[in-house]
Design a protein around this motif. Structure first.
Motif, PDB file in Angstrom:
ATOM      1  N   CYS A  51       0.836  -1.196   0.000  1.00 43.30           N
ATOM      2  CA  CYS A  51       0.000   0.000   0.000  1.00 43.30           C
ATOM      3  C   CYS A  51       0.875   1.252   0.000  1.00 43.30           C
ATOM      4  CB  CYS A  51      -0.891  -0.020   1.242  1.00 43.30           C
ATOM      5  SG  CYS A  51      -2.342   1.014   1.130  1.00 43.30           S
ATOM      6  N   VAL A  52       0.527   2.201  -0.864  1.00 47.08           N
ATOM      7  CA  VAL A  52       1.141   3.520  -0.875  1.00 47.08           C
ATOM      8  C   VAL A  52       0.073   4.526  -0.465  1.00 47.08           C
ATOM      9  CG1 VAL A  52       2.268   5.306  -2.247  1.00 47.08           C
ATOM     10  CG2 VAL A  52       2.739   2.895  -2.724  1.00 47.08           C
ATOM     11  N   MET A  53       0.346   5.291   0.577  1.00 45.13           N
ATOM     12  CA  MET A  53      -0.581   6.319   1.050  1.00 45.13           C
ATOM     13  C   MET A  53      -0.059   7.682   0.611  1.00 45.13           C
ATOM     14  SD  MET A  53      -1.800   7.106   4.981  1.00 45.13           S
ATOM     15  CE  MET A  53      -0.863   8.550   5.484  1.00 45.13           C
ATOM     16  N   VAL A  54      -0.877   8.403  -0.143  1.00 42.53           N
ATOM     17  CA  VAL A  54      -0.511   9.743  -0.608  1.00 42.53           C
ATOM     18  C   VAL A  54      -1.311  10.738   0.237  1.00 42.53           C
ATOM     19  CG1 VAL A  54      -0.391  11.299  -2.588  1.00 42.53           C
ATOM     20  CG2 VAL A  54      -0.084   8.823  -2.919  1.00 42.53           C
ATOM     21  N   PRO A  55      -0.679  11.346   1.226  1.00 42.22           N
ATOM     22  CA  PRO A  55      -1.415  12.146   2.214  1.00 42.22           C
ATOM     23  C   PRO A  55      -1.540  13.614   1.830  1.00 42.22           C
ATOM     24  CG  PRO A  55       0.855  11.939   2.921  1.00 42.22           C
ATOM     25  CD  PRO A  55       0.736  11.203   1.594  1.00 42.22           C
ATOM     26  N   LEU A  56      -2.367  14.317   2.601  1.00 42.20           N
ATOM     27  CA  LEU A  56      -2.564  15.741   2.397  1.00 42.20           C
ATOM     28  C   LEU A  56      -1.257  16.523   2.426  1.00 42.20           C
ATOM     29  CD1 LEU A  56      -5.592  16.564   4.737  1.00 42.20           C
ATOM     30  CD2 LEU A  56      -5.615  16.496   2.243  1.00 42.20           C
ATOM     31  N   ASP A  57      -0.365  16.127   3.324  1.00 43.63           N
ATOM     32  CA  ASP A  57       0.887  16.859   3.481  1.00 43.63           C
ATOM     33  C   ASP A  57       1.608  16.997   2.144  1.00 43.63           C
ATOM     34  OD1 ASP A  57       1.217  16.360   6.782  1.00 43.63           O
ATOM     35  OD2 ASP A  57       0.250  14.755   5.651  1.00 43.63           O
ATOM     36  N   LEU A 100       6.772   9.778  -6.830  1.00 49.16           N
ATOM     37  CA  LEU A 100       6.759  10.275  -5.457  1.00 49.16           C
ATOM     38  C   LEU A 100       7.789   9.501  -4.632  1.00 49.16           C
ATOM     39  CD1 LEU A 100       2.901  10.411  -4.794  1.00 49.16           C
ATOM     40  CD2 LEU A 100       4.339  12.090  -5.988  1.00 49.16           C
ATOM     41  N   ARG A 101       8.447  10.188  -3.719  1.00 51.21           N
ATOM     42  CA  ARG A 101       9.378   9.509  -2.819  1.00 51.21           C
ATOM     43  C   ARG A 101       8.611   9.060  -1.581  1.00 51.21           C
ATOM     44  NH1 ARG A 101      12.711  10.447   1.480  1.00 51.21           N
ATOM     45  NH2 ARG A 101      12.276  12.702   1.614  1.00 51.21           N
ATOM     46  N   VAL A 148       3.442   0.832   5.881  1.00 52.53           N
ATOM     47  CA  VAL A 148       2.824   1.408   4.690  1.00 52.53           C
ATOM     48  C   VAL A 148       3.825   2.380   4.078  1.00 52.53           C
ATOM     49  CG1 VAL A 148       0.986   2.964   3.884  1.00 52.53           C
ATOM     50  CG2 VAL A 148       0.455   1.154   5.533  1.00 52.53           C
ATOM     51  N   ASP A 149       3.913   2.384   2.745  1.00 50.88           N
ATOM     52  CA  ASP A 149       4.770   3.351   2.061  1.00 50.88           C
ATOM     53  C   ASP A 149       4.031   4.684   1.991  1.00 50.88           C
ATOM     54  OD1 ASP A 149       6.851   1.561   1.640  1.00 50.88           O
ATOM     55  OD2 ASP A 149       6.019   0.858  -0.262  1.00 50.88           O
ATOM     56  N   VAL A 150       4.512   5.647   2.764  1.00 53.01           N
ATOM     57  CA  VAL A 150       3.874   6.958   2.828  1.00 53.01           C
ATOM     58  C   VAL A 150       4.640   7.918   1.925  1.00 53.01           C
ATOM     59  CG1 VAL A 150       3.197   8.871   4.328  1.00 53.01           C
ATOM     60  CG2 VAL A 150       3.109   6.516   5.194  1.00 53.01           C
ATOM     61  N   ALA A 151       3.930   8.562   1.005  1.00 55.00           N
ATOM     62  CA  ALA A 151       4.566   9.529   0.108  1.00 55.00           C
ATOM     63  C   ALA A 151       4.930  10.779   0.907  1.00 55.00           C
ATOM     64  CB  ALA A 151       3.635   9.877  -1.047  1.00 55.00           C
ATOM     65  N   VAL A 152       6.210  11.122   0.891  1.00 48.93           N
ATOM     66  CA  VAL A 152       6.690  12.231   1.714  1.00 48.93           C
ATOM     67  C   VAL A 152       7.283  13.377   0.903  1.00 48.93           C
ATOM     68  CG1 VAL A 152       7.102  10.771   3.735  1.00 48.93           C
ATOM     69  CG2 VAL A 152       8.937  11.096   2.049  1.00 48.93           C
ATOM     70  N   ASP A 153       7.614  13.143  -0.370  1.00 45.55           N
ATOM     71  CA  ASP A 153       8.272  14.192  -1.138  1.00 45.55           C
ATOM     72  C   ASP A 153       8.171  13.878  -2.629  1.00 45.55           C
ATOM     73  OD1 ASP A 153       9.637  16.541  -1.555  1.00 45.55           O
ATOM     74  OD2 ASP A 153      11.626  15.736  -1.044  1.00 45.55           O
ATOM     75  N   THR A 154       8.405  14.875  -3.450  1.00 43.12           N
ATOM     76  CA  THR A 154       8.469  14.699  -4.904  1.00 43.12           C
ATOM     77  C   THR A 154       9.150  15.911  -5.509  1.00 43.12           C
ATOM     78  OG1 THR A 154       7.170  14.126  -6.873  1.00 43.12           O
ATOM     79  CG2 THR A 154       6.249  15.801  -5.439  1.00 43.12           C
ATOM     80  N   ASP A 155       9.573  15.777  -6.741  1.00 47.56           N
ATOM     81  CA  ASP A 155      10.013  16.927  -7.519  1.00 47.56           C
ATOM     82  C   ASP A 155       8.737  17.597  -8.014  1.00 47.56           C
ATOM     83  OD1 ASP A 155      10.709  18.616  -9.675  1.00 47.56           O
ATOM     84  OD2 ASP A 155      12.509  17.447 -10.117  1.00 47.56           O
ATOM     85  N   VAL A 156       8.337  18.673  -7.356  1.00 45.41           N
ATOM     86  CA  VAL A 156       7.021  19.264  -7.597  1.00 45.41           C
ATOM     87  C   VAL A 156       6.879  19.750  -9.032  1.00 45.41           C
ATOM     88  CG1 VAL A 156       5.443  21.123  -6.934  1.00 45.41           C
ATOM     89  CG2 VAL A 156       6.680  19.851  -5.176  1.00 45.41           C
ATOM     90  N   ASP A 157       7.903  20.385  -9.563  1.00 48.60           N
ATOM     91  CA  ASP A 157       7.820  20.863 -10.950  1.00 48.60           C
ATOM     92  C   ASP A 157       7.663  19.697 -11.919  1.00 48.60           C
ATOM     93  OD1 ASP A 157       8.013  23.527 -10.227  1.00 48.60           O
ATOM     94  OD2 ASP A 157      10.198  23.577 -10.417  1.00 48.60           O
ATOM     95  N   LYS A 158       8.394  18.614 -11.675  1.00 48.63           N
ATOM     96  CA  LYS A 158       8.288  17.436 -12.536  1.00 48.63           C
ATOM     97  C   LYS A 158       6.890  16.841 -12.456  1.00 48.63           C
ATOM     98  CE  LYS A 158      10.398  12.872 -13.296  1.00 48.63           C
ATOM     99  NZ  LYS A 158      11.449  11.920 -12.816  1.00 48.63           N
TER     100      LYS A 158
END
Length: 315
Positions: free
Chosen positions: A188-194, A256-257, A292-302
């Motif tokens: 499971c990957v959780m993509v949260p509000l943060d 997403l990281r 659970v794999d929680v999405a914590v960061d990404t290259d926002v422009d990408k």
């Protein structure tokens, strides 16, 4: 063909962007769409999903209606104040009528048949309350091996939106969310509000979407009431396209990281109901939930460019 994908959804403005993103991506095999109550009632989410697929010329994709209410307790309110009474800022009537009939079978039955027929594991992207997915895992444990991963939009690490600590999709059915996030063993990957708030887009980005073609114009037109809400939240003209961030990760694993944390869901009747408890301690002691794999960061422009280029017809 690329990613085999099923979307479980409650359209919803951000759901509309997410569905379109998957529907027009040529490296996605969109097997089906299932609907759930959420931003608006089930009949409306189902009609919106069918008509959005018609807009994207995807009459090959079956749609089945699922849960009209939570597993246990009826939700106190919906999100129509954010998405408008029809889920699309009052603009659902601009969509073409769906020509493909709604599936006679329910959402869970469609999910089971699609998973059993697949020749390789399938990604499921639930971007509404998790009622259908909890019912699937509870009633049909044999399909777990056919699920590559569940990439869901929901929860928050340090913030909420329906309450001070609870995100809407989880708050709408905490018992279902607890079953999927904390009590099952499907990856499971959780993509949260943060994270989704980090990926907010402004009026200039939305103008580029509108200028990209007829699909983009229609999607941008859905954002009026949504933008009014997010002007207050963000402090500028823009939106948070929550569900499209999760579907982008479902399409492009690694966009997403993520970090693995034990996660559980508060199902009490108190003020923390629907809160996702993400245990970020270096050495958890008797941690509740499961990793659970929680999405914590990404290259926002990408990420923004990925969504914009796909909606504009690029790869």
């Amino acid at each position: 063909m690329g990613t085999k994908l099923i979307i479980d959804t409650d359209p919803g403005v951000d759901d509309a962007f997410a569905i379109a993103l998957a529907a027009v991506s040529t490296d996605v095999e969109l097997l089906g769409v299932t609907t759930v109550f959420g931003n608006v009632p089930l009949a409306t989410t189902t009609a919106n999903a069918r008509r959005l697929l018609q807009l994207c010329d995807r009459t090959d994709v079956p749609v089945a209606a699922g849960a009209s209410r939570p597993l246990v307790y009826q939700a106190a309110r919906r999100a129509s104040g954010v998405h408008g009474s029809d889920g699309l800022s009052g603009q659902a009537g601009s969509l073409p009528e769906a020509t493909r009939p709604l599936e006679e079978r329910d959402a869970v039955s469609l999910l089971v048949s699609l998973l059993e027929a697949a020749d390789e594991p399938v990604t499921i992207a639930p971007i509404g309350p998790l009622t259908n997915i909890a019912a699937l895992l509870a009633a049909h444990p044999g399909v777990r091996s056919k699920i590559a991963r569940i990439v869901l939009m929901g929860g928050g690490v340090a913030r909420g939106n329906s309450t001070a600590v609870s995100e809407f999709n989880i708050w709408a059915d905490p018992e279902a969310a607890r079953r999927v996030l904390a009590e099952d063993d499907v990856p499971c990957v959780m993509v949260p509000l943060d994270l989704t708030h980090q990926c907010a887009v402004d009026g200039a980005w939305l103008a580029k979407v509108a200028a990209s073609g007829s699909l983009g114009r229609t999607l941008e037109a859905f954002t009026s009431e949504y933008r009014a809400h997010y002007r207050q939240v963000l402090g500028y003209d823009g939106i948070v396209m929550h569900d499209a961030v999760a579907v982008a990760e479902a399409i492009h694993p690694g966009l997403l990281r993520t970090e693995s944390f034990p996660v559980t869901v508060d199902t009490s009747a108190g003020p923390a109901r629907g809160m996702t408890l993400v245990d970020r301690r270096a050495v958890p002691v008797e941690a509740a939930g499961r990793p659970v794999d929680v999405a914590v960061d990404t290259d926002v422009d990408k990420l923004r460019d990925f969504v914009l280029s796909r909606l504009a017809g690029g790869r």
